[in-house]
Enzyme design. Structure first.
Site, mmCIF file in Angstrom:
data_model
loop_
_atom_site.group_PDB
_atom_site.id
_atom_site.type_symbol
_atom_site.label_atom_id
_atom_site.label_comp_id
_atom_site.label_asym_id
_atom_site.label_seq_id
_atom_site.Cartn_x
_atom_site.Cartn_y
_atom_site.Cartn_z
ATOM 1 N N SER A 9 17.906 1.856 9.316
ATOM 2 C CA SER A 9 17.723 3.314 9.844
ATOM 3 C C SER A 9 17.300 3.206 11.242
ATOM 4 C CB SER A 9 16.602 3.943 9.090
ATOM 5 O OG SER A 9 16.544 5.352 9.765
ATOM 6 N N HIS A 34 22.163 3.261 9.494
ATOM 7 C CA HIS A 34 21.762 4.515 8.789
ATOM 8 C C HIS A 34 21.558 5.639 9.767
ATOM 9 C CE1 HIS A 34 20.626 7.221 5.341
ATOM 10 N NE2 HIS A 34 19.605 7.304 6.111
ATOM 11 N N ASP A 36 19.909 9.212 10.597
ATOM 12 C CA ASP A 36 19.126 10.341 9.970
ATOM 13 C C ASP A 36 19.087 11.590 10.883
ATOM 14 O OD1 ASP A 36 18.058 9.303 7.447
ATOM 15 O OD2 ASP A 36 17.006 7.804 8.967
ATOM 16 N N MET A 38 18.153 15.424 11.288
ATOM 17 C CA MET A 38 17.159 16.503 10.763
ATOM 18 C C MET A 38 17.254 17.666 11.694
ATOM 19 S SD MET A 38 14.317 14.125 9.888
ATOM 20 C CE MET A 38 14.273 12.341 8.913
ATOM 21 N N HIS A 68 23.207 10.485 7.285
ATOM 22 C CA HIS A 68 22.459 11.111 6.327
ATOM 23 C C HIS A 68 22.133 12.566 7.078
ATOM 24 C CE1 HIS A 68 18.328 10.997 3.960
ATOM 25 N NE2 HIS A 68 19.077 12.376 3.559
ATOM 26 N N MET A 70 20.223 15.755 6.882
ATOM 27 C CA MET A 70 19.087 16.539 6.211
ATOM 28 C C MET A 70 19.221 17.994 6.877
ATOM 29 S SD MET A 70 16.633 13.396 5.962
ATOM 30 C CE MET A 70 17.562 12.450 7.219
ATOM 31 N N MET A 139 16.673 9.474 -2.948
ATOM 32 C CA MET A 139 15.629 9.492 -1.970
ATOM 33 C C MET A 139 14.611 8.999 -2.606
ATOM 34 S SD MET A 139 16.688 10.279 1.008
ATOM 35 C CE MET A 139 15.195 10.126 1.747
ATOM 36 N N ASP A 177 16.757 5.284 -0.088
ATOM 37 C CA ASP A 177 16.330 5.528 1.322
ATOM 38 C C ASP A 177 14.884 6.095 1.279
ATOM 39 O OD1 ASP A 177 16.098 6.432 3.894
ATOM 40 O OD2 ASP A 177 17.519 7.893 3.643
HETATM 41 C C1 DX5 Z 1 13.579 9.783 5.830
HETATM 42 C C2 DX5 Z 1 14.784 9.130 6.144
HETATM 43 C C3 DX5 Z 1 15.047 7.796 6.103
HETATM 44 C C4 DX5 Z 1 13.977 6.838 7.051
HETATM 45 C C5 DX5 Z 1 13.402 5.663 6.224
HETATM 46 O O1 DX5 Z 1 13.557 10.973 5.685
HETATM 47 O O2 DX5 Z 1 15.663 9.718 5.352
HETATM 48 O O3 DX5 Z 1 16.194 7.164 6.479
HETATM 49 O O4 DX5 Z 1 14.539 6.398 8.256
HETATM 50 O O5 DX5 Z 1 12.335 5.098 6.815
HETATM 51 P P1 DX5 Z 1 11.440 4.144 6.294
HETATM 52 O O6 DX5 Z 1 12.384 3.097 5.758
HETATM 53 O O7 DX5 Z 1 10.629 3.720 7.326
HETATM 54 O O8 DX5 Z 1 10.951 4.891 5.048
HETATM 55 ZN ZN ZN Z 2 17.972 8.732 5.631
#
Ligand code: DX5
Ligand code: ZN
Length: 219
Positions: A9, A34, A36, A38, A68, A70, A139, A177
């Site tokens: 990630s 990956h 993320d 947000m 991903h 969010m 998740m 994840d």
């Molecule tokens: C959390 C994200 C993850 C995050 C995971 O909201 O969706 O992808 O980057 O990070 P770690 O592996 O540090 O929990």
């Molecule tokens: Zn993620």
């Protein structure tokens, strides 16, 4: 079960030089990254948008962008992310919008489509969509931040989804994840997961090549 994939990630990479962090992943022979996304509404944090994916492509990254979302309104952002270079776009089941239509549009745009479940969301919530996705993401932390502790209580949900996959002959990947590390990753694999997102544990690993080799050897 599909061959195991490690998807580092980028959230845990170097935000002042994301292209270098992506290149580091590629150098290890890994193929997935990956990303993320947000929005400060669906989750209480902000990261980056489509322009960052486009910039990574311009910088030469050919990694498979596992994106991903969010977002409270993911349906509004499918096209910009597809155009920016996403290969797979995953959307959460929790917000209220037309999930089936959005998954179909993701595929029409030439991307693979994923559906995501928060820790408190039961497997049943996505049952009607399992014949129209390429990936199911469970998740294993509450989304929003990297570096949180893995929730072992998610293992039965993985087993349930893996059982449905077997029974119905579905071809989607089952991804985990949140808080994934070399200690809990084999437990997730045993429970049916084949795709492993790792942020903190991967970017802080003293030997990332060994980390990648461990995941490959699960196959
Ligand atoms: C959390 C994200 C993850 C995050 C995971 O909201 O969706 O992808 O980057 O990070 P770690 O592996 O540090 O929990
Ligand atoms: Zn993620």
């Amino acid at each position: 079960m599909p061959a195991p994939i490690l998807a580092p990630s980028l959230l845990a990479g170097d935000h002042a030089n994301l292209a270098a962090s992506a290149a580091q992943v590629a150098r290890l022979g890994l193929s997935w990254l990956h990303l993320d996304i947000m929005d400060g509404h669906f989750v209480p944090n902000l990261t980056f948008g489509p322009e960052t994916l486009a910039a990574l492509r311009r910088a030469g990254s050919t990694l498979f962008f596992d994106t991903h979302l969010m977002l409270a309104e993911p349906q509004r952002y499918i096209e910009p992310f597809a155009k920016a270079g996403a290969n797979l776009i995953s959307i959460h089941i929790e917000p209220d919008y037309d999930h089936a239509d959005t998954l179909a549009r993701i595929r029409q745009l030439g991307c693979q489509a994923g559906i995501v479940l928060n820790p408190d969301t039961p497997a049943d919530a996505v049952a009607q969509l399992l014949d129209r996705v390429d990936l199911v993401l469970v998740m294993t932390v509450q989304p929003g931040f990297g570096g949180q502790a893995f929730r072992p209580a998610m293992l039965p949900k993985l087993r349930q989804l893996a059982a449905w996959r077997r029974e119905h002959g579905y071809a989607w990947r089952l991804e985990v994840d949140g808080g994934i590390d070399l200690h809990n990753l084999p437990d997730c694999h045993q429970a049916g997961a084949d795709t492993f997102v790792a942020g903190t544990s991967f970017f802080r690993a003293p030997d990332q090549a060994a980390y990648a080799a461990t995941v490959k050897a699960l196959g």
